[in-house]
Design an enzyme around this catalytic site. Structure first.
Site, PDB file in Angstrom:
ATOM      1  N   HIS A  58       0.837  -1.226   0.000  1.00  0.00           N
ATOM      2  CA  HIS A  58       0.000   0.000   0.000  1.00  0.00           C
ATOM      3  C   HIS A  58       0.864   1.266   0.000  1.00  0.00           C
ATOM      4  O   HIS A  58       0.449   2.296   0.513  1.00  0.00           O
ATOM      5  CB  HIS A  58      -0.944   0.039   1.200  1.00  0.00           C
ATOM      6  N   SER A 113      14.903  22.339 -14.989  1.00  0.00           N
ATOM      7  CA  SER A 113      13.724  23.163 -15.239  1.00  0.00           C
ATOM      8  C   SER A 113      14.197  24.501 -15.785  1.00  0.00           C
ATOM      9  O   SER A 113      15.265  24.984 -15.425  1.00  0.00           O
ATOM     10  CB  SER A 113      12.974  23.362 -13.921  1.00  0.00           C
ATOM     11  N   LYS A 120      15.899  22.221  -9.629  1.00  0.00           N
ATOM     12  CA  LYS A 120      15.269  20.986 -10.096  1.00  0.00           C
ATOM     13  C   LYS A 120      16.221  20.054 -10.842  1.00  0.00           C
ATOM     14  O   LYS A 120      17.033  20.473 -11.647  1.00  0.00           O
ATOM     15  CB  LYS A 120      14.124  21.328 -11.050  1.00  0.00           C
ATOM     16  N   GLU A 127       9.704   9.203 -16.269  1.00  0.00           N
ATOM     17  CA  GLU A 127       8.337   9.671 -16.531  1.00  0.00           C
ATOM     18  C   GLU A 127       7.914   9.383 -17.978  1.00  0.00           C
ATOM     19  O   GLU A 127       6.786   8.983 -18.255  1.00  0.00           O
ATOM     20  CB  GLU A 127       8.222  11.168 -16.241  1.00  0.00           C
TER      21      GLU A 127
END
Ligand code: ARG
Length: 459
Positions: free
Chosen positions: A156, A277, A283, A290
């Site tokens: 979970h 970024s 970043k 992704e």
């Protein structure tokens, strides 16, 4: 417009119809397979006395010239032709004249395209398998180096019990190994040659289908000519396997994204495999993971699309089947690219071992073992479960791990606690006591690693 079928027609094809019908824009991808098929066909035609040896040689050298010219860029494949089959045949006739007109004897574009797609897919299956093998080697290296790297195991997405990094990535070894088995399995079913099926009903020429099958490295010819021209099962099986591979990669990607988050900080993705970024200087984004996760959708799309296209098609060939190509090619390129990129990302990724171990400790992953400790001292399990539950609550309030409590504090919860509790709930003990086959304990894990290594040596 160079077409192979003018005779019966009195009018030119409408321009839009021509463009809608044409496949040259994408079937040029199997130009080499198309020529390979023609070479085998021509050799067989002369062996069977259907064309002469001289004609065979002229055709073979003509085909060879076309390949050389296309490969060197001297000849380009343009949309002046309807499809790759017309391109090759028209160029052959231009080059060698009448002998070229005999190439298509005893053959239809239906068995020709069935063959080309099968040859192309077979090559892709092998390439995918090779990439997966390399990827498994990378996973195995991570396993070998991390049998003592403790981390929380999750259910979970909540910290559950301690495992090791070797054990965690070992789960992916099993997944991608099964994917390879799926590839090997579908290869066995697909490796039969449809050439010689003709348009649908075979042909009246005395073709030797065993010969062409052998020439092209197939196990043999397909058994039924109607099935031969209209079967795309192998492609569906391959797209399904690619979909499962992508599903596995997307799960692994998701974990990398979580591990790379500021909150977890389990890993550092190499600079070469992350991006920044344009506005936020701090970043370092896990874009590769992704994108792999995102591209899973288009591979599923190709599978769903072809399943839907094939639904309800009556025997034998129908033009619907031309739709088997574009999305399939895209899925093949996408999946291969994703495997290679993920492999590169994993092999250069740094694992922050202390952060991972600390997370396992702070996450009370040893709570089950602490309860088992009390059970061994004679406390019934249900009571032990309650005692440890209260201890966990106490620790959460104080912001510490169970291991960081004093023995005197522990004794206030249960007098059965002794000094040996600290050893009993150390991550090392918790992991190494788990020795059932397939468990993370060091000895069990080393056994598994041995089997993984042996598998890769043999396969
Ligand atoms: N471009 C066609 C395909 O991809 C080739 C076969 C054409 N056959 C035909 N009967 N029109 O399926």
């Amino acid at each position: 417009m160079a077409q192979l079928w003018g005779g019966r027609f009195q009018k030119e094809t409408d321009k839009l119809v021509y463009a809608f019908n044409a496949s040259i824009g994408f079937d040029q991808k199997f130009f080499h397979e198309d020529v390979m098929g023609s070479v085998a066909h021509v050799k067989m035609l002369s062996k069977q006395g259907i064309i002469t040896e001289e004609e065979r040689d002229v055709i073979l050298s003509g085909l060879d010239g076309i390949v050389k010219d296309v490969d060197s860029g001297k000849l380009s494949i343009t949309d002046e032709y309807e499809d790759i089959h017309s391109f090759v045949e028209a160029n052959l006739i231009d080059r060698i004249g009448d002998a070229g007109k005999k190439l298509h004897t005893g053959r239809s574009r239906n068995d020709q395209v069935a063959l080309d797609m099968r040859l192309f897919t077979r090559k892709e299956v092998k390439e995918t398998d090779g990439l997966l093998k390399e990827f498994l080697q990378t996973i195995l290296s991570v396993m070998e180096a991390n049998v003592d790297t403790y981390m929380p195991g999750f259910t979970h997405l909540q910290k559950a019990q301690p495992v090791t990094l070797a054990h965690h990535v070992g789960a992916y070894f099993e997944m991608f190994k099964r994917d390879r088995l799926r590839l090997h399995d579908l290869y066995e079913r697909m490796n039969y040659c449809p050439l010689g099926s003709g348009a649908l009903a075979g042909t009246t020429y005395p073709l030797d289908r065993e010969f062409t099958a052998k020439e092209l490295d197939f196990y043999g010819p397909t058994a039924n000519s109607m099935d031969g021209v209209s079967d795309r099962d192998y492609l569906l099986e391959y797209l399904f396997t690619l979909s499962v591979i992508m599903m596995h990669l997307s799960r692994f990607s998701e974990e990398v994204i979580i591990w790379n988050s500021n909150e977890y900080g389990f890993v550092e993705i190499d600079d070469a495999y992350s991006t920044g970024s344009s506005i936020m200087p701090q970043k370092k984004n896990p874009d590769i993971a992704e994108l792999v996760r995102g591209k899973t959708g288009r591979v599923y799309g190709a599978l769903t699309s072809l399943l839907t296209t094939m639904k309800g098609i009556p025997l034998a060939y129908n033009k619907d089947m031309q739709e088997d190509k574009e999305l399939s090619f895209d899925a093949m390129d996408t999946a291969k690219g994703c495997i290679a990129l993920f492999d590169g990302m994993l092999s250069t990724m740094k694992f922050k071992k202390e952060v991972m171990a600390d997370s396992a400790m702070k996450g009370f992953t040893n709570a089950t073992d602490a309860a088992d400790y009390l059970v061994n001292k004679g406390v019934p399990f249900r009571d032990a479960h309650g005692i440890i539950g209260r201890i966990v609550l106490y620790c959460i309030e104080k912001g510490i791990a169970i291991d960081e409590m004093q023995l005197s504090e522990l004794k206030e919860f249960a007098p059965e606690f002794e000094e040996d509790i600290f050893d009993a709930i150390s991550l090392k003990t918790c992991v190494d006591k788990r020795l059932t086959t397939g468990a993370p304990g060091k000895e069990a894990m080393e056994e598994e690693i041995k089997k993984c290594r042996a598998y890769l040596e043999k396969n």
